[in-house]
Motif scaffolding. Sequence first.
Motif: not given
Length: 463
Positions: A237-241
Amino acid sequence: MAMYDELVWKRRSVWETLSEDEKSKVMEFADEYRKFLSTHKTEREVVEFAVEQAKSAGFNEIQDGGDKLIIVNRNKAVAVVKLGRKPVREGVRIVAAHIDVPRIDVKQNPLYEDNQSATALFDLHYYGGIKKYQWVARPLAIHGVVVKTDGRVVKINIGDNPDDPVFTIEDLLPHLAHKAQYGKKIDDAVPGEKLDLIVASIPIPENENVKERIKLNVLKLLNDRFGIAEEDFMSAELEVVPAGPARDVGLDSSMIGGYGHDDRICAYTALRAVIEAGEPEWTAVALLFDKEEIGSDGNTGAQSRFAEHVIAQLLDVQNDLDYRNLMTALQKSQAISADVTAAVDPMWKEVHDLKNAAVLGHGLPIMKYTGRGGKYSANDAHAEFVAEIRRIFNENGVIWQPAGLGKVDEGGGGTVAKFLAKYGMDVIDAGPALLSMHSPFEIASKADLWMAYKAYKAFFESK
Ligand code: MN
Ligand code: MN
């Protein structure tokens, strides 16, 4: 004049009512919040923060007992609880916020090399209500986890340390955008499938006969640093922020600009309020949910039965758990749905009903109802409950203001309020007003941040 003061309600600027002493408390509190906001960008990171803060204030995980308790749900939702003098079966006081934020997630099989542009990219899928054009041509970070088949959780956090590289989603140069973008509707000008993240551009030197050498180089770098291979993305679960810290805004430093005020401004103040509340009469619960931005679905969202399960576990701690007590406790509880609302936008006033819209720096907005059109999908707090909230806030020096999300028929939105209301409890929305909501750089007033904290604490401490 006396009659005017007695009869006319006036929206007040918090700044004009604060003593010098309280003003310095506002600024100090805001500094602490800004640091939190700068470094906690995913729901998992906020849960970790909440558990850490609570533990250092003497709270225990529920299985370890005591009267200050923490209940974690899959590292993405959490309840922080201070048991009150009254038994839980008589109802509790809940301040509920959400800790997920609109962002762009990395897809399950994300990595590819584009031969013609000689770049390696991650395929992405946006989460929640973003304006896609706001996310291109800016520095981005990746926060998240990769879970290996042996259960090992590898934390990834690249782009927020000043020594880290960042990532970016590129945008078309204006010289060539005439046909491709300018004639289109704003939402179609940057389509979702064109939101892909540039992650590298150097081919691996050896393996001359391998086709995708930039991609292989990315996998090697990831393997060297994190011990992962391409298949591991499937359980990640990788979130680009947005990369970089939150900042003070304005010559007077009266505002904070940053990513994720919605709804971490409420999560942070609710957490501080429950930790710092003096021995409460009613059990105080700061309840931080995941998935609000995509409809509160899933087993960590407010539509799951997490709230109910929290109350059940608290009843169990008091040897009071049966079905009737559970239903009664839920029915008799009171909740503030702590979520942000829109502040009057200086550039787009036409979307607001100015008499009923929240103004930045003018205190905590109270929203009797949310929803859209003819109040569809609204939780509409009963006048009796609104009056009680008004009393608590007035008695405790909380500056508040009425708020609505926009003109009737202009649009609308919801919060977790209606999902808590399903249990029969009284629920009202109250959370700070923002400018540029859901953008990578949302603006909040430090004065409203402070009033949210004061309000939630007063609610927890009230009789
Ligand atoms: Mn929200
Ligand atoms: Mn939102």
